[in-house]
Write a protein that holds these residues in place. Structure first.
Motif, mmCIF file in Angstrom:
data_model
loop_
_atom_site.group_PDB
_atom_site.id
_atom_site.type_symbol
_atom_site.label_atom_id
_atom_site.label_comp_id
_atom_site.label_asym_id
_atom_site.label_seq_id
_atom_site.Cartn_x
_atom_site.Cartn_y
_atom_site.Cartn_z
ATOM 1 N N LEU A 22 0.830 -1.202 0.000
ATOM 2 C CA LEU A 22 0.000 0.000 0.000
ATOM 3 C C LEU A 22 0.869 1.258 0.000
ATOM 4 N N ARG A 23 1.900 1.268 0.826
ATOM 5 C CA ARG A 23 2.816 2.416 0.886
ATOM 6 C C ARG A 23 3.456 2.670 -0.474
ATOM 7 N N ASN A 24 3.914 1.619 -1.133
ATOM 8 C CA ASN A 24 4.525 1.764 -2.458
ATOM 9 C C ASN A 24 3.524 2.307 -3.478
ATOM 10 N N ARG A 25 2.289 1.846 -3.417
ATOM 11 C CA ARG A 25 1.266 2.346 -4.346
ATOM 12 C C ARG A 25 0.992 3.823 -4.105
ATOM 13 N N LYS A 30 1.707 9.323 -6.355
ATOM 14 C CA LYS A 30 2.103 10.676 -5.923
ATOM 15 C C LYS A 30 1.272 11.212 -4.759
ATOM 16 N N ILE A 31 0.627 10.327 -4.016
ATOM 17 C CA ILE A 31 -0.094 10.750 -2.819
ATOM 18 C C ILE A 31 0.914 11.002 -1.698
#
Length: 75
Positions: A22-25, A30-31
């Motif tokens: 999730l962190r990588n996504r 660009k969130i």
């Protein structure tokens, strides 16, 4: 005994894997954004693992660069 640790830790590894995915996504979309600086930064090593030669490498780089640049070390 080792096998029982595998069974205990497996669900935790799945949770950890989902959080990292999730962190990588979020970075991909660009969130979340990486920090940027107006000066060069050199990062050495994997902070979670000891005995991989990070301290000697940091000392080497400090000696190599200190005559040309202002060097600071964060630990």
């Amino acid at each position: 005994m080792l096998k029982s640790f595998r069974y205990i830790l497996f669900p935790l590894s799945l949770i950890y894997g989902c959080i990292i995915w999730l962190r990588n996504r979020l970075f991909d979309k660009k969130i979340l954004r990486s920090a940027t600086f107006n000066f060069p930064v050199i990062c050495i090593g994997n902070l979670a693992v000891g005995g991989t030669g990070k301290t000697p490498m940091a000392e080497y780089l400090i000696r190599l660069l200190e005559n040309k640049y202002k060097v600071a070390t964060l630990s």
